[in-house]
Design a protein around this motif. Sequence first.
Motif, PDB file in Angstrom:
ATOM      1  N   LYS A 121       0.829  -1.205   0.000  1.00 22.43           N
ATOM      2  CA  LYS A 121       0.000   0.000   0.000  1.00 22.43           C
ATOM      3  C   LYS A 121       0.863   1.254   0.000  1.00 22.43           C
ATOM      4  O   LYS A 121       0.359   2.357  -0.003  1.00 22.43           O
ATOM      5  CB  LYS A 121      -0.932  -0.014   1.201  1.00 22.43           C
ATOM      6  N   SER A 122       2.186   1.036   0.000  1.00 28.47           N
ATOM      7  CA  SER A 122       3.098   2.175  -0.021  1.00 28.47           C
ATOM      8  C   SER A 122       4.347   1.803  -0.827  1.00 28.47           C
ATOM      9  O   SER A 122       4.610   0.628  -1.073  1.00 28.47           O
ATOM     10  CB  SER A 122       3.508   2.571   1.404  1.00 28.47           C
ATOM     11  N   LEU A 126       6.901  -1.848  -1.389  1.00 32.01           N
ATOM     12  CA  LEU A 126       7.544  -2.406  -2.579  1.00 32.01           C
ATOM     13  C   LEU A 126       9.038  -2.614  -2.347  1.00 32.01           C
ATOM     14  O   LEU A 126       9.587  -3.673  -2.660  1.00 32.01           O
ATOM     15  CB  LEU A 126       7.319  -1.494  -3.790  1.00 32.01           C
ATOM     16  N   TYR A 127       9.689  -1.602  -1.794  1.00 27.48           N
ATOM     17  CA  TYR A 127      11.120  -1.727  -1.494  1.00 27.48           C
ATOM     18  C   TYR A 127      11.354  -2.809  -0.443  1.00 27.48           C
ATOM     19  O   TYR A 127      12.365  -3.512  -0.485  1.00 27.48           O
ATOM     20  CB  TYR A 127      11.711  -0.389  -1.036  1.00 27.48           C
ATOM     21  N   GLN A 139       5.683 -15.421  -2.169  1.00 27.93           N
ATOM     22  CA  GLN A 139       4.471 -15.322  -1.353  1.00 27.93           C
ATOM     23  C   GLN A 139       3.940 -13.895  -1.309  1.00 27.93           C
ATOM     24  O   GLN A 139       2.741 -13.670  -1.369  1.00 27.93           O
ATOM     25  CB  GLN A 139       4.760 -15.788   0.073  1.00 27.93           C
ATOM     26  N   LEU A 140       4.837 -12.930  -1.203  1.00 27.32           N
ATOM     27  CA  LEU A 140       4.417 -11.531  -1.127  1.00 27.32           C
ATOM     28  C   LEU A 140       3.926 -11.017  -2.475  1.00 27.32           C
ATOM     29  O   LEU A 140       2.938 -10.290  -2.549  1.00 27.32           O
ATOM     30  CB  LEU A 140       5.571 -10.665  -0.632  1.00 27.32           C
ATOM     31  N   LYS A 149       2.819  -5.544  -9.753  1.00 26.20           N
ATOM     32  CA  LYS A 149       3.844  -6.532 -10.129  1.00 26.20           C
ATOM     33  C   LYS A 149       4.774  -5.930 -11.175  1.00 26.20           C
ATOM     34  O   LYS A 149       5.998  -6.076 -11.103  1.00 26.20           O
ATOM     35  CB  LYS A 149       3.204  -7.809 -10.661  1.00 26.20           C
ATOM     36  N   LYS A 150       4.201  -5.242 -12.148  1.00 20.40           N
ATOM     37  CA  LYS A 150       5.018  -4.572 -13.181  1.00 20.40           C
ATOM     38  C   LYS A 150       5.869  -3.480 -12.548  1.00 20.40           C
ATOM     39  O   LYS A 150       7.054  -3.344 -12.860  1.00 20.40           O
ATOM     40  CB  LYS A 150       4.116  -3.976 -14.266  1.00 20.40           C
ATOM     41  N   THR A 151       5.264  -2.708 -11.662  1.00 17.69           N
ATOM     42  CA  THR A 151       6.007  -1.647 -10.982  1.00 17.69           C
ATOM     43  C   THR A 151       7.155  -2.235 -10.179  1.00 17.69           C
ATOM     44  O   THR A 151       8.276  -1.721 -10.217  1.00 17.69           O
ATOM     45  CB  THR A 151       5.059  -0.843 -10.063  1.00 17.69           C
ATOM     46  N   LEU A 152       6.899  -3.332  -9.468  1.00 15.59           N
ATOM     47  CA  LEU A 152       7.944  -3.978  -8.683  1.00 15.59           C
ATOM     48  C   LEU A 152       9.100  -4.425  -9.576  1.00 15.59           C
ATOM     49  O   LEU A 152      10.269  -4.269  -9.211  1.00 15.59           O
ATOM     50  CB  LEU A 152       7.382  -5.166  -7.908  1.00 15.59           C
ATOM     51  N   SER A 153       8.802  -4.944 -10.749  1.00 16.44           N
ATOM     52  CA  SER A 153       9.851  -5.369 -11.681  1.00 16.44           C
ATOM     53  C   SER A 153      10.720  -4.191 -12.110  1.00 16.44           C
ATOM     54  O   SER A 153      11.949  -4.301 -12.167  1.00 16.44           O
ATOM     55  CB  SER A 153       9.236  -6.027 -12.923  1.00 16.44           C
TER      56      SER A 153
END
Length: 185
Positions: A121-122, A126-127, A139-140, A149-153
């Motif tokens: 949510k923040s 992600l970091y 799992q996360l 998911k795209k942003t995390l990549s």
Amino acid sequence: MAESTQQKLVCSRAKAKSDTGSSVTQSSSAPKRKASTALPLDMKVRCVSSIPVGPLVYTSRRMQGMIIEWDEFGSEQYIELAELQSMRNSSPAFFENNWILIDDEEVLHFLHADKYYGSAKSIDDLYGILKKHPNHIAQLVKTLPDHLKKTLSIVAYREYTAGRIDSIGVIKAVERATGLSILSN
């Protein structure tokens, strides 16, 4: 005899009314959503852009001429709760696609937008995923919506190229969990 029939009719209506009331009570055993607490509509809420490339722009339909712009990934804007309600109603993609992150469970619940956010949510969430052991990343990530998911990549790629992630295991775990290629072979 007419009085007796009338009394029976009154009694059967009362019984039907009480039966209806009790059946409503019995059928309400389904889990109820906790009632939203009243929040002040003039309350300012911190909203962070999760768009990894380029600016994000919102044009208010509530207040003519009002434009809110986030310059880059992670930039913040403080928006009144009433405007966020308007945003949810007129531009739901901001929530459905997680273009903005709101790190306040009560506000998300009030806006009925909590269903669009997974474990992140923040930006810090992600970091935080990238700091986990590779075995825990999957799992996360599976609780994240597709956009995040795209942003995390993209964030993982940036952190890797900046030297802030030195574990190829973390990168490979993010790739497996998101199904997206971060580093070309």
